[in-house]
Design an enzyme around this catalytic site. Structure first.
Site, PDB file in Angstrom:
ATOM      1  CG  ASP A  52      41.952  39.099  41.842  1.00 45.76           C
ATOM      2  OD1 ASP A  52      42.159  39.081  40.623  1.00 45.76           O
ATOM      3  OD2 ASP A  52      40.863  39.420  42.340  1.00 45.76           O
ATOM      4  CG  ASN A  53      39.543  35.598  40.560  1.00 48.47           C
ATOM      5  OD1 ASN A  53      39.413  36.076  41.680  1.00 48.47           O
ATOM      6  ND2 ASN A  53      38.860  36.024  39.526  1.00 48.47           N
ATOM      7  CG  ASP A  62      37.853  34.018  44.230  1.00 45.80           C
ATOM      8  OD1 ASP A  62      37.197  33.480  45.139  1.00 45.80           O
ATOM      9  OD2 ASP A  62      38.575  35.004  44.413  1.00 45.80           O
TER      10      ASP A  62
END
Length: 220
Positions: A52-53, A62
């Protein structure tokens, strides 16, 4: 809807492909390879490369406990909570590749037809990553060494230089600065002062200078 939006606004050329989602994955893989090559070339450590980064646009996002290498340590971990070293500097290229496989798994239901055939198409698209990363990394390291032309043996020259840096964790940025200065009349003493094994450095410098002599420009 998300994939359609992404293709429409950020990858319109994929729309005309036989399988737009497969084409999108290949584009994301290529952009990710370029991104990671940039990271590795400048010694950037992201620190938290969870799926998700990662960005579908090939951007650095992120990066919380990020850092840049000082002493060149391929195993450097910049995130104190990463006790296993999963996101160590040298592992970043492989982690990015793993993350792309996770993306491919998420995209699989969007491919019409037989699932096995769809999976094969996605695996083929993923091959864009290792192919482009190798090319992009060598291109950037050639630039750091002042090599404008591509020649056989450049990859070995780069690899051996990085091994020299890693052997005694020489400062990554300072070493490249002094390597450039070593081609000036003042010579290589400033560079040699960074290394414990000066004989190994001198042997590599002879190879490097022979390679520079093949370039059209003056080494200085």
């Amino acid at each position: 809807e998300l994939v359609q939006h992404l293709i429409e606004h950020h990858a319109p050329q994929c729309q005309a492909a036989p399988q737009p989602v497969v084409a999108l994955l290949a584009q994301v893989a290529t952009q990710t390879a370029e991104l990671i090559a940039q990271w590795q070339a400048v010694g950037f450590c992201h620190g938290v490369m969870n799926t998700d980064n990662m960005s579908l646009l090939g951007l650095s996002i992120d990066y919380g406990p990020y850092g840049f290498l000082d002493g060149f340590d391929p195993g450097h971990v910049c995130n104190h909570s990463d006790t296993q070293g999963r996101y160590a500097f040298a592992r970043q290229p492989q982690v990015a590749y793993w993350n792309l496989h996770a993306l491919a798994q998420a995209l699989l239901p969007l491919i019409p037809g037989d699932e096995e055939a769809a999976a094969a198409l996605l695996r083929e698209a993923l091959q864009a990553y290792p192919d482009r990363f190798a090319q992009a990394m060598l291109l950037r390291m050639r630039a750091k060494l002042g090599l404008r032309e591509a020649r056989d043996g450049d990859g070995a020259l780069v690899d051996d230089w990085l091994r020299l840096l890693a052997a005694t964790r020489v400062d990554y940025s300072i070493a490249h600065r002094r390597l450039g200065e070593a081609q000036l009349p003042a010579g290589a003493e400033g560079l040699r002062d960074l290394f414990l094994d000066r004989e190994a450095l001198d042997a590599w410098l002879r190879r490097y200078r022979d390679r520079l002599a093949q370039e059209p420009e003056d080494p200085a």
